[in-house]
Design an enzyme around this catalytic site. Sequence first.
Site, PDB file in Angstrom:
ATOM      1  N   TRP A 184       0.876  -1.220  -0.015  1.00 48.81           N
ATOM      2  CA  TRP A 184      -0.035  -0.004  -0.059  1.00 48.81           C
ATOM      3  C   TRP A 184       0.738   1.034   0.070  1.00 48.81           C
ATOM      4  O   TRP A 184       0.667   2.111  -0.774  1.00 48.81           O
ATOM      5  CB  TRP A 184      -0.956   0.103   1.292  1.00 48.81           C
ATOM      6  CG  TRP A 184      -1.960   1.181   1.294  1.00 48.81           C
ATOM      7  CD1 TRP A 184      -2.285   1.900   0.273  1.00 48.81           C
ATOM      8  CD2 TRP A 184      -2.621   1.560   2.477  1.00 48.81           C
ATOM      9  NE1 TRP A 184      -3.115   3.002   0.844  1.00 48.81           N
ATOM     10  CE2 TRP A 184      -3.252   2.600   2.008  1.00 48.81           C
ATOM     11  CE3 TRP A 184      -2.727   1.175   3.709  1.00 48.81           C
ATOM     12  CZ2 TRP A 184      -4.284   3.344   3.027  1.00 48.81           C
ATOM     13  CZ3 TRP A 184      -3.698   1.701   4.664  1.00 48.81           C
ATOM     14  CH2 TRP A 184      -4.185   2.924   4.348  1.00 48.81           C
TER      15      TRP A 184
ATOM     16  N   ASP B 245       1.268  -8.475  -1.925  1.00 51.04           N
ATOM     17  CA  ASP B 245       0.187  -8.227  -1.982  1.00 51.04           C
ATOM     18  C   ASP B 245       0.024  -6.639  -2.408  1.00 51.04           C
ATOM     19  O   ASP B 245       0.818  -5.861  -2.074  1.00 51.04           O
ATOM     20  CB  ASP B 245      -0.302  -8.256  -0.714  1.00 51.04           C
ATOM     21  CG  ASP B 245      -2.084  -7.799  -0.817  1.00 51.04           C
ATOM     22  OD1 ASP B 245      -2.929  -8.408  -1.249  1.00 51.04           O
ATOM     23  OD2 ASP B 245      -2.283  -6.669  -0.070  1.00 51.04           O
TER      24      ASP B 245
ATOM     25  N   TYR C 270      -4.395   1.285  -4.573  1.00 48.75           N
ATOM     26  CA  TYR C 270      -3.319   1.723  -3.931  1.00 48.75           C
ATOM     27  C   TYR C 270      -2.468   2.745  -5.058  1.00 48.75           C
ATOM     28  O   TYR C 270      -1.712   2.376  -6.050  1.00 48.75           O
ATOM     29  CB  TYR C 270      -2.290   0.664  -3.443  1.00 48.75           C
ATOM     30  CG  TYR C 270      -2.704  -0.316  -2.529  1.00 48.75           C
ATOM     31  CD1 TYR C 270      -3.870   0.018  -1.846  1.00 48.75           C
ATOM     32  CD2 TYR C 270      -1.956  -1.360  -2.259  1.00 48.75           C
ATOM     33  CE1 TYR C 270      -4.218  -0.911  -0.878  1.00 48.75           C
ATOM     34  CE2 TYR C 270      -2.552  -2.377  -1.248  1.00 48.75           C
ATOM     35  CZ  TYR C 270      -3.842  -1.968  -0.659  1.00 48.75           C
ATOM     36  OH  TYR C 270      -4.190  -2.936   0.345  1.00 48.75           O
TER      37      TYR C 270
ATOM     38  N   TYR D  55      -3.568  -7.966   7.880  1.00 51.34           N
ATOM     39  CA  TYR D  55      -3.109  -6.513   7.591  1.00 51.34           C
ATOM     40  C   TYR D  55      -2.947  -5.376   8.926  1.00 51.34           C
ATOM     41  O   TYR D  55      -3.476  -5.855  10.099  1.00 51.34           O
ATOM     42  CB  TYR D  55      -3.610  -5.841   6.629  1.00 51.34           C
ATOM     43  CG  TYR D  55      -4.785  -5.334   6.404  1.00 51.34           C
ATOM     44  CD1 TYR D  55      -5.091  -4.051   6.908  1.00 51.34           C
ATOM     45  CD2 TYR D  55      -5.968  -5.700   5.879  1.00 51.34           C
ATOM     46  CE1 TYR D  55      -6.340  -3.454   7.162  1.00 51.34           C
ATOM     47  CE2 TYR D  55      -7.286  -5.475   5.782  1.00 51.34           C
ATOM     48  CZ  TYR D  55      -7.491  -3.853   6.662  1.00 51.34           C
ATOM     49  OH  TYR D  55      -8.775  -3.722   6.607  1.00 51.34           O
ATOM     50  N   SER D  56      -1.816  -4.912   8.901  1.00 49.01           N
ATOM     51  CA  SER D  56      -1.652  -3.731  10.243  1.00 49.01           C
ATOM     52  C   SER D  56      -1.228  -4.638  11.519  1.00 49.01           C
ATOM     53  O   SER D  56      -1.784  -4.137  12.364  1.00 49.01           O
ATOM     54  CB  SER D  56      -2.865  -2.897  10.188  1.00 49.01           C
ATOM     55  OG  SER D  56      -2.957  -2.001   9.218  1.00 49.01           O
TER      56      SER D  56
ATOM     57  N   GLY E 106       3.673  -4.288   5.796  1.00 45.57           N
ATOM     58  CA  GLY E 106       3.899  -3.354   4.797  1.00 45.57           C
ATOM     59  C   GLY E 106       5.573  -3.024   4.695  1.00 45.57           C
ATOM     60  O   GLY E 106       6.163  -2.963   5.731  1.00 45.57           O
TER      61      GLY E 106
END
Length: 340
Positions: free
Chosen positions: A30, A62, A67, A225-226, A301
């Site tokens: 992202w 990914d 994005y 995610y995150s 990420g």
Amino acid sequence: MSEMRAKQAMEAREIGTSGIWASALSMGTWAIGGGLWWGDNDDKESIRTIHAALDAGINWIDTARVYGFGHSEHVVGEAIRDRRHQVILSTKCALQWYDKGGEHHFSKEGHEVHRDLSAKAIRRDLEKSLKELGTDYIDVYYTHWQCHTYGLIPIEETMGELMKMKQEGKIRAIGASNVNLQHLKDYTQAGELDAIQEKYSMLDRRVEEELLPFCESHKITLQTYSPIEQGLLTGKVPNDRIVKAGEARENKLWWKPQNICLANQMLQGWEDLTEKYECSLANLVIRWTMLRSPQFNVLCGARKLEQIEENIKSAKVALSEDDFRRMDADAKHYMELAVR
């Protein structure tokens, strides 16, 4: 460690029941999209970062159509052009800014983005993604966000088109992102669902209530995610950090000033663990997340070499069961203290 030994050391897990095996730790892109969400980027550095991930055995990369409004896909495509065979590639459809089809989702950088899960829209998204990524197939194809209005576009229609794409060989596995339990049941009844992608961290465990049990019982991969709360759980965020309007962390629960302080208090209590395992706080948190469920794939990420190198170290932390439970209990305690 040589490249071959590094690849052997990276744990692999099957994506659902697809027969596709991917590294248990994956790379999210992202931030590579840049723009107002993440600021200016060095695309050459992003490409070097993707190559470093692949060399270390992180083979699941990914991205998403939205994005950077296509920029992330473009950079990923450049990075994998000469090594597509090494990559488990996922991207996402159903967020479009080409017309007013579907339901309005958000406005950004002069674009009006709509959630459109119609067969026509997701087919158009796929063809654009294939072209931007420079490939003729996607390994895991996600619907990015579901309809605001349940049933506006029946999931049977969406899944029907996805199954056609799979039969055509343009996608290998089907995923859905940002779902609730009803969505999940509808997808599994309408076709073959192998993965979902949802936000999860030790301080945000909503998926544990319904989605994770369903995934575990149906052998569906839950790509989280995150896991470090967009950088908060690195221990490097000062207590007085103020989130700017428009950035990706705006309006996020754990980025409220009071909650930043709480998270830092929790992390300070783990200094003995970073010494014991000779690792960073981020390594501890990511490893804890990897161990939380065998159905998890942990998406981290990165857009700089030092970030992916740091993520890679997480897979090697030999976190004991006692220390896992200690971190679990501490995180639950601070979750109760969070300012809503």
